[in-house]
Motif scaffolding. Sequence first.
Motif, PDB file in Angstrom:
ATOM      1  N   UNK A 416       0.820  -1.213   0.000  1.00 14.15           N
ATOM      2  CA  UNK A 416       0.000   0.000   0.000  1.00 14.15           C
ATOM      3  C   UNK A 416       0.848   1.254   0.000  1.00 14.15           C
ATOM      4  N   UNK A 417       1.935   1.237   0.744  1.00  9.32           N
ATOM      5  CA  UNK A 417       2.825   2.398   0.744  1.00  9.32           C
ATOM      6  C   UNK A 417       3.382   2.662  -0.652  1.00  9.32           C
ATOM      7  N   UNK A 418       3.665   1.595  -1.359  1.00  6.38           N
ATOM      8  CA  UNK A 418       4.280   1.713  -2.682  1.00  6.38           C
ATOM      9  C   UNK A 418       3.272   2.099  -3.764  1.00  6.38           C
ATOM     10  N   UNK A 419       2.075   1.512  -3.707  1.00  2.39           N
ATOM     11  CA  UNK A 419       1.140   1.636  -4.844  1.00  2.39           C
ATOM     12  C   UNK A 419      -0.027   2.583  -4.594  1.00  2.39           C
ATOM     13  N   UNK A 420      -0.291   2.924  -3.338  1.00  2.00           N
ATOM     14  CA  UNK A 420      -1.448   3.777  -3.018  1.00  2.00           C
ATOM     15  C   UNK A 420      -1.028   5.051  -2.311  1.00  2.00           C
TER      16      UNK A 420
END
Length: 423
Positions: A416-420
């Motif tokens: 989530x940190x990477x993609x959102x």
Amino acid sequence: MIDQMVTERNWAGNYGYQAPRIAHPASMAELQDLVAGTGKVRALGSRHSFNDIADTAGTLVVLDRLDAGISVDPQNMTVTVSGGTRYGTLAAELHRQGFALHNLASLPHISVAGAVATATHGSGDGNGNLATAVAELELVTADGTVVTARRGDADFDGMVVGLGALGIVSRLTLDIEPSFEIAQSVFEGLDWEQVLESFDDVTSAAYSVSLFTDWSGPTVGQAWLKDRTDHTALPAGLQEFFAGTPATQARHPLPGVSGSNCTQQLGVPGPWSDRLAHFRMEFTPSQGDELQSEYLIPREHAVDALRTMRNLSDIVTPLLLVGEIRTIAADQLWLSPNYGRDGIGLHFTWRQDEPAVTAILPLLEAELAPFGARPHWGKLFHGDAAAIAPLYPRFADFTALAGRLDPAGKFRNAFLDRTVFGR
């Protein structure tokens, strides 16, 4: 509650979970206490994701010990079920009671909550993804509170395809309809140029249509047509489908693999629960040792995107076991790859060579970028939040919703940190 140390890998074997603990709560009270008393936490479903979307630095929660609690409401035409229940289990019970879901994914082995959270889908011009059937969901939030959201509520469309970022989805209520029968037929060797010239006619020929190809050569390998017998049916004994001929025995999407673990074909009518998925519940689906990627593209760009993929055959085909083309109807779920647009899915079942697959994904995504390609959240892709956010009109609304429901980031993880969230 059963706890264990994590030694788990995903279904394909390409990812090992890093969480130090897996918990199996046996009741809602145990689930609530666990979530409230734990630091980082995520739900782990059937492990049929190919990336780190379900992992966490803290505790993984598996809902397999919760009662499936399948409860049909015939007056409202809904069914309520535990989030950890597999679609195959739910489908069999619904059919037994005379009801049906509008569609199934290719695998009946996947959990209801996991499939909904990632907007997993089947095929069919008029069929939304599996998340579009959700009428209500029950969510255990960061402090252990149970929140219920219903269709029509202000944030409902943002909560359904939630990527696990909002809490643990413990129960869902899904739309149902009267049970129906499907006759599944497979045609082989369709002419590519005929398919491209008449793509709408191809995909509208049955309730659900899937095309299987390796993107090379002049022909599409297979077309799987799942035809509802209560709708306009394919002509009996059809001997040609866009220059393709009927298969004379059960086929598997992968060349050289027996069709025995696939759902009934050869035009034999039977229950939707035994035909809408590609694979039988009692067998290992597909090949097992494989990787998957998928990109969802607006319907108006379908033919151009297909031509682009054929031009990439020299790069893609050597790494490919098989590709699949499906169609999905538009919806209004904020992070659904079909938000606001009818689309096609370009699915890639790769050989298990992750370094080689990972190396070509940036090129593949760059070639598909002019078509507004959105990646399937549960499969391998390259793009980060900076690339993905512009593809979703309600992306900022979703991140704000996550901030309200999970202000301390209990449910956030590296994915989530990477993609959102772009960290």
